[in-house]
Design an enzyme around this catalytic site. Structure first.
Site, PDB file in Angstrom:
ATOM      1  N   ILE A  18      30.522  40.911  51.669  1.00  0.00           N
ATOM      2  CA  ILE A  18      29.392  40.688  52.455  1.00  0.00           C
ATOM      3  C   ILE A  18      28.201  40.636  51.590  1.00  0.00           C
ATOM      4  O   ILE A  18      26.992  39.723  52.339  1.00  0.00           O
ATOM      5  CB  ILE A  18      29.193  41.744  53.755  1.00  0.00           C
ATOM      6  CG1 ILE A  18      28.255  41.433  54.749  1.00  0.00           C
ATOM      7  CG2 ILE A  18      28.767  43.115  52.833  1.00  0.00           C
ATOM      8  CD1 ILE A  18      28.649  40.274  55.540  1.00  0.00           C
ATOM      9  N   ALA A  19      27.722  41.135  50.726  1.00  0.00           N
ATOM     10  CA  ALA A  19      26.859  41.125  49.966  1.00  0.00           C
ATOM     11  C   ALA A  19      26.641  39.693  49.208  1.00  0.00           C
ATOM     12  O   ALA A  19      25.551  39.003  49.055  1.00  0.00           O
ATOM     13  CB  ALA A  19      26.858  41.930  48.737  1.00  0.00           C
ATOM     14  N   ARG A  40      26.795  50.562  41.431  1.00  0.00           N
ATOM     15  CA  ARG A  40      27.068  51.764  40.614  1.00  0.00           C
ATOM     16  C   ARG A  40      27.601  51.258  39.424  1.00  0.00           C
ATOM     17  O   ARG A  40      27.812  52.156  38.311  1.00  0.00           O
ATOM     18  CB  ARG A  40      28.154  52.604  41.666  1.00  0.00           C
ATOM     19  CG  ARG A  40      27.516  53.132  42.823  1.00  0.00           C
ATOM     20  CD  ARG A  40      28.579  54.111  43.267  1.00  0.00           C
ATOM     21  NE  ARG A  40      28.223  54.834  44.630  1.00  0.00           N
ATOM     22  CZ  ARG A  40      27.267  55.700  44.845  1.00  0.00           C
ATOM     23  NH1 ARG A  40      26.660  56.210  43.917  1.00  0.00           N
ATOM     24  NH2 ARG A  40      27.087  56.029  46.070  1.00  0.00           N
ATOM     25  N   HIS A  82      25.232  54.156  53.931  1.00  0.00           N
ATOM     26  CA  HIS A  82      23.901  53.732  54.201  1.00  0.00           C
ATOM     27  C   HIS A  82      22.770  54.585  54.268  1.00  0.00           C
ATOM     28  O   HIS A  82      21.779  54.418  54.060  1.00  0.00           O
ATOM     29  CB  HIS A  82      24.238  53.135  55.560  1.00  0.00           C
ATOM     30  CG  HIS A  82      24.899  51.968  55.730  1.00  0.00           C
ATOM     31  ND1 HIS A  82      25.343  51.125  57.004  1.00  0.00           N
ATOM     32  CD2 HIS A  82      25.521  50.996  54.714  1.00  0.00           C
ATOM     33  CE1 HIS A  82      25.760  49.988  56.583  1.00  0.00           C
ATOM     34  NE2 HIS A  82      26.168  50.148  55.198  1.00  0.00           N
ATOM     35  N   LYS A 100      25.373  46.743  59.336  1.00  0.00           N
ATOM     36  CA  LYS A 100      25.955  47.246  60.496  1.00  0.00           C
ATOM     37  C   LYS A 100      27.224  48.151  59.935  1.00  0.00           C
ATOM     38  O   LYS A 100      27.946  47.379  58.989  1.00  0.00           O
ATOM     39  CB  LYS A 100      26.038  46.245  61.647  1.00  0.00           C
ATOM     40  CG  LYS A 100      26.948  45.087  61.401  1.00  0.00           C
ATOM     41  CD  LYS A 100      28.354  45.439  61.629  1.00  0.00           C
ATOM     42  CE  LYS A 100      29.145  44.621  60.854  1.00  0.00           C
ATOM     43  NZ  LYS A 100      30.720  45.238  60.715  1.00  0.00           N
ATOM     44  N   ASP A 181      33.535  49.637  62.549  1.00  0.00           N
ATOM     45  CA  ASP A 181      33.625  48.144  61.991  1.00  0.00           C
ATOM     46  C   ASP A 181      33.455  47.052  62.763  1.00  0.00           C
ATOM     47  O   ASP A 181      32.698  46.072  62.558  1.00  0.00           O
ATOM     48  CB  ASP A 181      34.780  48.241  60.812  1.00  0.00           C
ATOM     49  CG  ASP A 181      34.650  47.282  59.773  1.00  0.00           C
ATOM     50  OD1 ASP A 181      34.575  46.216  59.489  1.00  0.00           O
ATOM     51  OD2 ASP A 181      33.736  47.820  58.764  1.00  0.00           O
ATOM     52  N   TYR A 237      42.373  40.019  68.599  1.00  0.00           N
ATOM     53  CA  TYR A 237      42.013  39.950  70.140  1.00  0.00           C
ATOM     54  C   TYR A 237      41.125  38.306  70.348  1.00  0.00           C
ATOM     55  O   TYR A 237      40.671  38.204  71.509  1.00  0.00           O
ATOM     56  CB  TYR A 237      41.059  40.776  70.382  1.00  0.00           C
ATOM     57  CG  TYR A 237      41.371  42.231  70.510  1.00  0.00           C
ATOM     58  CD1 TYR A 237      42.911  42.680  70.531  1.00  0.00           C
ATOM     59  CD2 TYR A 237      40.782  43.512  70.721  1.00  0.00           C
ATOM     60  CE1 TYR A 237      43.479  43.927  70.882  1.00  0.00           C
ATOM     61  CE2 TYR A 237      41.216  44.832  70.952  1.00  0.00           C
ATOM     62  CZ  TYR A 237      42.653  44.978  70.911  1.00  0.00           C
ATOM     63  OH  TYR A 237      43.094  46.251  71.120  1.00  0.00           O
TER      64      TYR A 237
END
Length: 331
Positions: A18-19, A40, A82, A100, A181, A237
């Site tokens: 996502i980053a 890290r 977070h 999120k 998630d 779904y």
């Protein structure tokens, strides 16, 4: 930070998928500059910096927090981190866009909001769905009475994920499970249209590790409207959603959280299809654009993704978890 003389300088915290998607879009946002990245692992940060042409790479969060040439930090860590990551950046005087779900729980979210407000620092959840042009148009239509009084919202988000206890999706210590998630999207969609519910009913199937693999929710809102929501890590779904009113309905046939359009059905009229450009890239640049706009205007919260709305969603997620029996370590 209201000056328009220089770009808004961004730091990226974490180097996962996502980053990378966000940074790819951020590079094309007018008025934004990607100044630094931290992980890290210094090697991971350096590889990410080389990939995107970022000037500075840090092997610790603290180094990014101490960088005087970073105005705002995008927190893209797994959500169990977070609270710590965002607190560190806020206390260092940075504005923050936090992925999120905002935190693991409502008390954690309230802590972040209180920290930001006490310091007068900008803070926003990266709920890109709220900035999606199609979703914003739906909100306008609903508020203008295009389908009468809204009586129900349906939204589902599910996909089959390989069952791996070591993966964050299945790990309680990482805030795993379908609800945080994936379920955050249906719940946020319902909140956007109907507000915070008065009652929450939920059922789920849990894994042996104690996280939800699929969850169903019924929310009762003021005035008697209902939201029927579900999320899953074991079935597809289709990511569909619909909004049902007294004189019509709106259907999002797929990927409602990143919609490229929808169909408006009004009683006595032919169906009307809306095709709306989602914007360039991955669609995540909409978040960065909103942050840049807010910082230029001297705002500490976005009116489109307000902190009070984020806190309300977290309260609903907490209520669901309480009913289905998902408890994270330390709670």
């Amino acid at each position: 930070m209201t000056s328009t003389d220089r770009p808004i300088r961004w730091g990226v915290l974490a180097t996962g998928g996502i980053a990378a998607a966000f940074t790819e879009d951020l590079l094309a946002v007018p008025g934004a500059e990607v100044a630094a990245v931290a992980s890290r692992s210094e090697a991971s940060a350096r590889a990410f910096a080389d990939r995107f042409g970022i000037p500075r790479a840090y092997g610790s969060w603290a180094e990014l927090a101490a960088d005087p040439e970073v105005d705002v930090v995008y927190v893209a860590t797994p959500h169990a981190a977070h609270l710590a990551a965002t607190t560190l950046m806020l206390e260092a005087g940075k504005a923050v866009l936090c992925e999120k779900p905002f935190t693991l729980s409502a008390p954690q979210a309230e802590q972040l909001a209180a920290t930001a407000r006490a310091r007068g620092s900008f803070l926003m959840e990266a709920m890109w769905m709220y900035l999606n042009p199609a979703v914003r148009r739906i909100v306008e239509l609903v508020r203008d009475g295009a389908i009468g009084e809204v009586r129900a919202v349906h939204a589902d988000f599910g996909f089959p994920a390989p069952a791996d206890p070591a993966h964050r999706l299945w790990d309680p210590a990482a805030g795993g499970g379908a609800l945080l998630d994936l379920g955050v999207y249906p719940v946020s969609f319902a909140h956007l249209l109907l507000g915070e519910p008065e009652q929450v009913k939920a059922v789920a199937t849990l894994t042996p590790e104690g996280v939800d693999e699929h969850t169903g929710m019924v929310l009762s809102h003021p005035g008697g409207a209902l939201s029927l929501l579900s999320c899953s890590l074991v079935a597809d779904y289709g990511q569909r959603a619909s909004v049902h009113g007294t004189t019509g309905r709106i259907e999002l046939p797929a990927d409602f959280f990143h919609a490229g359009g929808f169909v408006l059905h009004q009683d006595g009229k032919p169906a009307e299809e809306y095709v709306i450009d989602r914007g360039p890239g991955n669609g995540l640049g909409l978040e960065a654009t909103e942050v840049v706009r807010c910082l230029r205007a001297g705002l500490t919260e976005s009116p489109l993704v307000p902190l009070d709305g984020t806190l309300a969603v977290m309260r609903t997620l907490d209520a669901v978890r309480s009913q289905i029996g998902v408890v994270y370590p330390g709670e």
